[in-house]
Design a protein around this motif. Structure first.
Motif, mmCIF file in Angstrom:
data_model
loop_
_atom_site.group_PDB
_atom_site.id
_atom_site.type_symbol
_atom_site.label_atom_id
_atom_site.label_comp_id
_atom_site.label_asym_id
_atom_site.label_seq_id
_atom_site.Cartn_x
_atom_site.Cartn_y
_atom_site.Cartn_z
ATOM 1 N N SER A 70 -14.981 41.389 -67.541
ATOM 2 C CA SER A 70 -13.854 42.073 -68.156
ATOM 3 C C SER A 70 -13.087 42.897 -67.137
ATOM 4 C CB SER A 70 -14.346 42.987 -69.282
ATOM 5 O OG SER A 70 -15.110 44.059 -68.754
ATOM 6 N N ARG A 71 -11.888 43.278 -67.528
ATOM 7 C CA ARG A 71 -11.049 44.110 -66.663
ATOM 8 C C ARG A 71 -11.701 45.463 -66.400
ATOM 9 N NH1 ARG A 71 -7.605 48.272 -66.926
ATOM 10 N NH2 ARG A 71 -5.656 48.201 -65.690
ATOM 11 N N ASP A 72 -12.222 46.107 -67.470
ATOM 12 C CA ASP A 72 -12.816 47.444 -67.305
ATOM 13 C C ASP A 72 -14.030 47.403 -66.391
ATOM 14 O OD1 ASP A 72 -10.877 48.385 -68.954
ATOM 15 O OD2 ASP A 72 -12.122 48.439 -70.753
ATOM 16 N N ALA A 73 -14.885 46.377 -66.555
ATOM 17 C CA ALA A 73 -16.093 46.291 -65.725
ATOM 18 C C ALA A 73 -15.726 46.096 -64.257
ATOM 19 C CB ALA A 73 -16.988 45.154 -66.214
ATOM 20 N N LEU A 74 -14.751 45.206 -63.985
ATOM 21 C CA LEU A 74 -14.357 44.942 -62.598
ATOM 22 C C LEU A 74 -13.674 46.165 -61.983
ATOM 23 C CD1 LEU A 74 -14.287 42.839 -60.375
ATOM 24 C CD2 LEU A 74 -12.103 42.030 -61.267
ATOM 25 N N TRP B 134 -3.629 41.707 -64.197
ATOM 26 C CA TRP B 134 -4.674 41.139 -65.070
ATOM 27 C C TRP B 134 -4.056 40.744 -66.411
ATOM 28 C CZ3 TRP B 134 -9.913 40.558 -63.828
ATOM 29 C CH2 TRP B 134 -10.739 40.138 -64.870
ATOM 30 N N ARG B 135 -4.295 39.530 -66.850
ATOM 31 C CA ARG B 135 -3.740 39.017 -68.095
ATOM 32 C C ARG B 135 -4.865 38.744 -69.083
ATOM 33 N NH1 ARG B 135 -0.155 41.045 -66.274
ATOM 34 N NH2 ARG B 135 1.859 40.230 -65.549
ATOM 35 N N GLU B 136 -4.867 39.521 -70.174
ATOM 36 C CA GLU B 136 -5.867 39.301 -71.208
ATOM 37 C C GLU B 136 -5.652 37.925 -71.838
ATOM 38 O OE1 GLU B 136 -8.355 41.128 -71.692
ATOM 39 O OE2 GLU B 136 -7.754 42.856 -70.495
ATOM 40 N N SER C 18 -9.035 32.758 -63.115
ATOM 41 C CA SER C 18 -7.605 32.785 -62.811
ATOM 42 C C SER C 18 -7.151 34.193 -62.460
ATOM 43 C CB SER C 18 -6.812 32.258 -64.009
ATOM 44 O OG SER C 18 -7.185 30.929 -64.321
ATOM 45 N N ASN C 19 -7.672 35.188 -63.201
ATOM 46 C CA ASN C 19 -7.305 36.577 -62.907
ATOM 47 C C ASN C 19 -7.788 36.992 -61.520
ATOM 48 O OD1 ASN C 19 -5.821 37.581 -65.157
ATOM 49 N ND2 ASN C 19 -7.665 37.566 -66.386
ATOM 50 N N LEU C 20 -9.032 36.599 -61.159
ATOM 51 C CA LEU C 20 -9.546 36.932 -59.823
ATOM 52 C C LEU C 20 -8.673 36.307 -58.739
ATOM 53 C CD1 LEU C 20 -13.432 36.641 -60.205
ATOM 54 C CD2 LEU C 20 -12.129 38.682 -59.664
ATOM 55 N N SER C 21 -8.267 35.059 -58.964
ATOM 56 C CA SER C 21 -7.407 34.387 -57.993
ATOM 57 C C SER C 21 -6.074 35.118 -57.849
ATOM 58 C CB SER C 21 -7.167 32.935 -58.419
ATOM 59 O OG SER C 21 -6.280 32.286 -57.545
ATOM 60 N N ILE D 102 -17.657 39.737 -54.799
ATOM 61 C CA ILE D 102 -18.059 39.701 -56.210
ATOM 62 C C ILE D 102 -18.202 38.263 -56.695
ATOM 63 C CG2 ILE D 102 -17.238 40.253 -58.532
ATOM 64 C CD1 ILE D 102 -16.040 42.799 -57.335
ATOM 65 N N GLN D 103 -17.330 37.369 -56.226
ATOM 66 C CA GLN D 103 -17.464 35.971 -56.649
ATOM 67 C C GLN D 103 -18.813 35.397 -56.230
ATOM 68 O OE1 GLN D 103 -14.051 33.438 -55.827
ATOM 69 N NE2 GLN D 103 -12.701 35.219 -55.706
#
Length: 751
Positions: free
Chosen positions: A155-159, A234-236, A242-245, A594-595
């Motif tokens: 998730s966005r918050d965790a990252l 970041w797109r929910e 895809s977001n990481l990329s 992280i990946q």
């Protein structure tokens, strides 16, 4: 579960198949009767194309000689029956070549496919093990990661919290982050990647923000701005991959942009040269030139006024008298101001405050020593943890060996049907003796771990005390520095003011002396019209004014250059700091950061689940998967060594890849269920390469997976008819006898 498959024209066949959920399609040792057509039509109906074979409608229509063909499916979902039909029409206009019929209504391809995905849960996830075989290693790795809950749950918050924690570690050391993680039930920052179901990043994030505000609020503002700009991308609803990329692409672009700006500023700074006077001297020079210019201008105005006056000497006398009065008044005013100014008293106050400043070096040295002690104490703890894990692994291995030896008859490694008469008693005793010794070693290690943790907590307490003292001393020093800054500013103003007043006093005194001298030299002037002397003085003043103006322009130009250089230097340092953290984040989010951690966890979890399913096919096989370092290594373990799948024949590969795909599909289904989405768990297996015993083992395992709820539909194709019920393990065998295009519609022939 899919209950019925109806094919009208695909591969020029007409088939109506009743499905039971466990279906084996054979041909009594005959080829070309339509076994593969059944599996392909099943996939084509669900996902609209043939992965790896035909994606475009033009390619799909090559599979028939007819003008059109259709495939229909009938399913039972939650006690309710659903039916749909995909049609493929050659002569239809572009865009209408593959309509979908739902409840008698025709839908466009996109709308109908969306209905099938939402109603049946049919994904683009491959149903065929053979398709996975044909992928390159990099695509296999990407396929596994993109269809794993560990990646989908990122998730966005965790990252965001994880990156903030690792930045804090890099800036202030691991002690602060470790204490916050321990308070929230975690040991490592990587625990934040395990999803909100196990650990919540919210409390960790709040603790980090509070601690960083106390440590360095300016640093926190810089990092929060950087992370906020980053996570605005970041797109929910988009896949985390895809977001990481997108984040890593942004960081690369941002890093290049910052470096370009840094080069431009450094090039600009290279043109700023040093001068004989500093910034303060430059300001004083500008003020002095402006005062000289004002005096010349004033004198020029006076002369012009006198030039236009016929009674020049009377005006001169009057001017001298007025100048004497105004000058005398100005002198008194300057003397009164000088009495009020006392910069020395302010200087004494500043010296007293400097004496009150506390020496922070002993406190910082103490805190640094405690942090080093904490780091040194952490290393033995880490080694003890690793040794504890190693002993646990050894105990599990030996325990499995003892259980295996306790069976009534061991199996031969070469054939599972041949009993082994070897006496394993001595080996069993050795295993039990080693197990007891390792248990005693583990108890000792656990006691050492407890002692090590107590020592870490003690050092952590001392660090908090030292940090509190250091913070208190810093606050006190900061207060004194603020007072010193204010007093210094006031002292500089009074000193400058005093110098200006003294300079003005001296100038006024000179003017008074000149006026008195002029007035005394001509006690009784008469009216004289002599403008030549005034004209000469005006010309001299014009030249002096032009010279002063040129000097003032140069001084102003240099002063502006100094101010620009100061601004550039501050921006230069800020740019270097931004580049440092952009590069740090790019490294953390990159393939080696992280990946890599997510890939390691995915490989470990998939291996565990696949081995559980593999026990239902062949208990003596063990699967392993390694996705680290951008690589892909999948194989089976034999005598503690990995045998890559690339070195084994396709028959053995099928026995591994079927439970692998089942595990992957179920992991994704569990994640989608939490989001309220359906997932059809189906496999189509081309098992032509398997021998009858291996095929029977595969059917047995698949039947167990279906019974345990891992699969909804299983379709297996094999050239040989089994016939015997004990070999089918609950599978329904469909023997296909003919694929003649002009034959009657083919009904299922049951074994």
């Amino acid at each position: 579960m899919i209950k019925q498959l109806i094919n009208k024209g695909f591969k020029d066949l007409d088939q109506k198949i009743i499905l039971t959920g466990l279906d084996l399609f054979t041909s009594a040792n005959k080829n070309g009767v339509g076994k593969s057509a059944v599996l392909e039509s099943f996939k084509l109906a669900l996902i609209g194309d043939l992965p790896g074979t035909a994606y475009r409608v033009e390619d799909i229509l090559e599979f028939t000689s007819r003008e059109e063909f259709s495939i229909a499916l009938l399913a039972d979902i939650g006690g309710k029956e659903y039916r749909f039909e995909r049609r493929f029409v050659k002569s239809a206009p572009q865009g209408d070549k593959r309509p979908i019929i739902v409840d008698g209504l025709s839908k466009k391809f996109e709308e109908g496919s969306r209905w099938i995905r939402n109603t049946f849960g049919a994904l683009s996830l491959s149903f065929d093990p053979g398709e996975f075989l044909n992928l390159t290693d990099s695509k296999k790795r990407a396929w596994i990661l993109s269809n794993s809950p560990e990646t989908c749950e990122l998730s966005r918050d965790a990252l965001y919290t994880l990156l903030l924690a690792r930045i804090t570690e890099a800036q202030f050391g691991p002690g602060l982050v470790t204490s916050i993680l321990n308070r929230n039930g975690m040991e490592f920052t990587a625990d934040l990647l395990q999803g909100t179901t196990k650990f919540s990043p919210t409390s960790v994030f709040s603790d980090l923000i509070i601690s960083l505000e106390q440590q360095d609020y300016k640093f926190l503002d810089r990092i929060q701005k950087l992370l906020t700009d980053l996570f605005a991308l970041w797109r929910e609803g988009e896949p985390p991959v895809s977001n990481l990329s997108a984040l890593t692409t942004y960081l690369k672009s941002r890093g290049l942009e910052l470096k370009a700006r840094l080069r431009e500023q450094e090039a600009a700074l290279s043109f700023v040269t040093h001068s004989d006077f500093g910034e303060m001297e430059s300001q004083q020079a500008v003020r002095g030139l402006q005062e000289r210019l004002d005096r010349v201008h004033q004198r020029e105005q006076e002369l012009r006024f006198l030039k236009d006056t016929s009674d020049y000497r009377n005006q001169q006398r009057l001017s001298c008298q007025k100048l004497m009065v105004s000058t005398d008044s100005a002198i008194k005013e300057c003397e009164d101001i000088l009495k009020m100014l006392d910069p020395q008293a302010l200087k004494n106050q500043i010296d007293g405050l400097i004496h009150d400043l506390q020496d922070l070096d002993p406190l910082e040295s103490r805190l640094e020593n405690l942090r080093e002690a904490l780091n040194r104490q952490s290393e033995p703890g880490t080694q003890l943890e690793k040794e504890n894990l190693r002993l646990q692994s050894e105990q599990q291995w030996k325990a499995r060996g003892i259980r295996s030896l306790q069976q009534s008859a061991s199996k031969c490694p070469l054939s599972i049907d041949v009993p082994c008469a070897t006496d394993w008693t001595l080996y069993k005793d050795k295993l039990q003796e080693g197990l007891q010794q390792e248990s005693q070693e583990q108890i000792k290690i656990q006691e050492d771990l407890k002692a090590n943790r107590r020592h870490l907590w003690k050092i952590g307490g001392e660090i908090k005390v030292a940090q509190k003292k250091l913070k208190s001393a810093r606050l006190a020093n900061e207060t004194i520095h603020n007072q010193i800054s204010q007093l210094t500013h006031q002292w500089m103003e009074e000193k400058t003011r005093k110098e200006e007043v003294e300079s003005r006093l001296k100038s006024q005194q000179q003017s008074l002396q000149e006026a008195q001298a002029n007035l005394g030299n001509d006690p009784c002037p008469g009216p004289v019209n002599d403008d030549s002397m005034i004209t000469t003085q005006l010309n001299q003043l014009a030249e002096e004014k032009s010279r002063i103006q040129a000097e003032l322009n140069e001084a102003l130009k240099y002063q502006g250059k100094l101010e620009a250089a100061k601004l550039w230097l501050r921006e230069n340092e800020a740019l270097k700091e931004d580049i440092r953290w952009v590069q740090f984040l790019e490294s953390e989010l990159g393939p080696d950061g992280i990946q890599e951690e997510v890939a390691e966890r995915v490989g470990r979890e998939i291996s565990r689940e696949v081995n559980r399913l593999l026990q239902w096919i062949q208990p003596d096989l063990e699967f392993t998967l390694d996705l680290r370092c951008k690589g892909f290594l999948m194989g089976w373990l034999r005598d503690g060594k990995m045998i890559p799948f690339s070195t084994m024949n396709s028959a053995h590969f099928i026995l591994f890849v079927v439970p692998f795909l089942t595990a992957l599909l179920n992991r994704l289904a569990r994640y989608r269920k939490g989001l309220g989405l359906k997932t059809l768990r189906a496999l189509c297996v081309e098992a032509e390469t398997l021998t009858v015993p291996n095929l029977a083992a595969l059917l047995k395992g698949l039947a167990r997976m279906k019974a345990e709820g891992y699969l909804d539909n299983v379709l297996v194709a094999h050239y040989m008819s089994l016939g015997e019920t004990r070999l089918l393990s609950g599978f329904q065998e469909h023997v296909l006898l003919s694929q003649t295009p002009d034959a009657e519609p083919l009904e299922t022939v049951l074994a």
